[in-house]
Design an enzyme around this catalytic site. Structure first.
Site, PDB file in Angstrom:
ATOM      1  N   ASP A   1       0.854  -1.180   0.000  1.00  0.00           N
ATOM      2  CA  ASP A   1       0.000   0.000   0.000  1.00  0.00           C
ATOM      3  C   ASP A   1       0.891   1.232   0.000  1.00  0.00           C
ATOM      4  O   ASP A   1       1.709   1.428   0.916  1.00  0.00           O
ATOM      5  CB  ASP A   1      -0.908  -0.012   1.237  1.00  0.00           C
TER       6      ASP A   1
ATOM      7  N   ASP B   1      -3.118   2.391  -5.984  1.00  0.00           N
ATOM      8  CA  ASP B   1      -1.941   2.452  -5.115  1.00  0.00           C
ATOM      9  C   ASP B   1      -1.804   1.264  -4.169  1.00  0.00           C
ATOM     10  O   ASP B   1      -1.066   1.353  -3.181  1.00  0.00           O
ATOM     11  CB  ASP B   1      -1.965   3.749  -4.307  1.00  0.00           C
ATOM     12  N   GLU B   2      -2.480   0.157  -4.444  1.00  0.00           N
ATOM     13  CA  GLU B   2      -2.316  -0.997  -3.574  1.00  0.00           C
ATOM     14  C   GLU B   2      -2.539  -2.291  -4.336  1.00  0.00           C
ATOM     15  O   GLU B   2      -3.251  -2.328  -5.338  1.00  0.00           O
ATOM     16  CB  GLU B   2      -3.232  -0.926  -2.353  1.00  0.00           C
TER      17      GLU B   2
END
Length: 360
Positions: free
Chosen positions: A9, A104-105
């Site tokens: 993350d 973003d993860e």
């Protein structure tokens, strides 16, 4: 073979990109979103801004009051998407077993890298060097920091990645999972929304430890979700990574018998659709990072507008408010509408969601 799952993350992704690209912003409260003197919301906040309780989806005017020294920056989605693609390419160099759940993860199944003769906790511990290498590559090649969690399943790996942000690397061993979970609030379990959490609290069940000690009564509050709730409370999660690249979404539309721009009629339609899509989210135990509205005018011209959030929406109220915001932001109701719709995408497990507070 022991199962080893990582969750990567990025730390305050949008705001961190802005701080990287603008050295004068480093160490300062950066707020990505509309200026505080305009109607709009926060898309992302740096950790410096979060100290002032600024959060994504908060009205920009509220963020401006909470953080007068905040530096407001317009979002650059193309830049963030390009950076995301670069990060995902780095992950692909470590394993092809990747489930990207948002910009973003991502989850990584690194079980194949483990010695099949190892016990599960030994295999989890052996994954630390790979996690450290991933963090180092992202830092050196992208100038950004990431937090990584390692455990035996997706639920625990996600919790681990959130535990020591920013720039964290946390391991939850199988032998420690019960103790690790005990003090956490019940809302840390994906699928537990505000209504379920309130129902559990009425039974005196505020923490996951309370759930671990409970033997009955959950069905009255959680219904068919009760069995899964017990499993999560004990740190068990049998979900496999979804390796498909198909984009998943949930949507609902309403075509009016007569074209209308009457606000009460439009609001009623939006509330009904928000209830519908929120129910689908609940059935699948997910939240949505992207909310979209769709309108079709009398001449059949059709427009869609969307907003990307840092934290997932899960409830009817959150979805309804975001839809209202999009309609107002882009002034979409300029005449009678033939159709109106709500769409949700970028579906994720909402372990650490927060109730959105929008001044709409």
């Amino acid at each position: 073979m022991p199962r080893v799952i990582m969750h990567m993350d990025m730390d305050a992704f949008f705001a961190s990109v802005e701080q990287r690209d603008n050295p004068e912003y480093r160490g300062k409260p950066v707020i990505v979103g509309s200026p505080p003197d305009q109607r709009g919301v926060v898309c992302a906040a740096s950790y410096e801004a979060r100290k002032f309780k600024v959060r994504s989806a908060m009205p920009s005017r509220t963020a401006g009051r909470l953080c007068p020294a905040g530096i407001f920056v317009r979002p650059r989605m193309e830049v963030y998407r390009a950076e995301s693609a670069r990060i995902m390419r780095i992950l692909q160099e470590f394993t092809p077993m990747i489930e990207q759940v948002s910009v973003d993860e991502a989850y990584l199944d690194v079980s194949a890298h483990a010695d099949p003769d190892l016990e599960v906790d030994a295999a989890i511990d052996a994954a630390r060097p790979m996690a450290a290498a991933i963090k180092r590559r992202i830092r050196e090649e992208c100038g950004l920091t990431a937090s990584v969690g390692i455990s035996a399943n997706k639920f625990l790996a996600k919790l681990a990645s959130d535990f020591q942000k920013p720039d964290g690397l946390t391991v939850i061993f199988d032998r420690d999972k019960i103790a690790f979970l005990r003090p956490l609030p019940v809302s840390a379990i994906h699928g537990v929304g505000p209504v379920t959490a309130q129902g559990l609290e009425s039974l005196g069940l505020r923490t996951i430890g309370d759930l671990q000690d409970s033997t009955q009564g959950l069905e009255a509050v959680a219904g068919s979700f009760a069995a899964r709730l017990r499993e999560r409370a004990m740190g068990n999660d049998g979900r496999e990574l979804d390796l498909s690249e198909e984009r998943k979404s949930i949507s609902a539309e309403n075509t009016f018998l007569n074209d209308t721009d009457a606000r009460p009629v439009l609001r009623a339609a939006l509330k009904e659709m928000a209830l519908d899509v929120a129910g689908t989210l609940g059935k699948h135990g997910v939240g949505a990072m992207t909310v979209q509205v769709k309108v079709r005018y009398s001449d059949f011209t059709t427009l869609t507008r969307q907003i990307r959030l840092e934290e997932p929406v899960t409830t009817e109220r959150e979805i309804y408010r975001m839809a209202c915001y999009l309609l107002a932001r882009d002034r979409l109701v300029t005449g009678p509408l033939r159709l109106i719709g709500i769409g949700l995408s970028t579906l994720v497990a909402p372990e650490q969601r927060r109730q959105l507070r929008l001044g709409i």
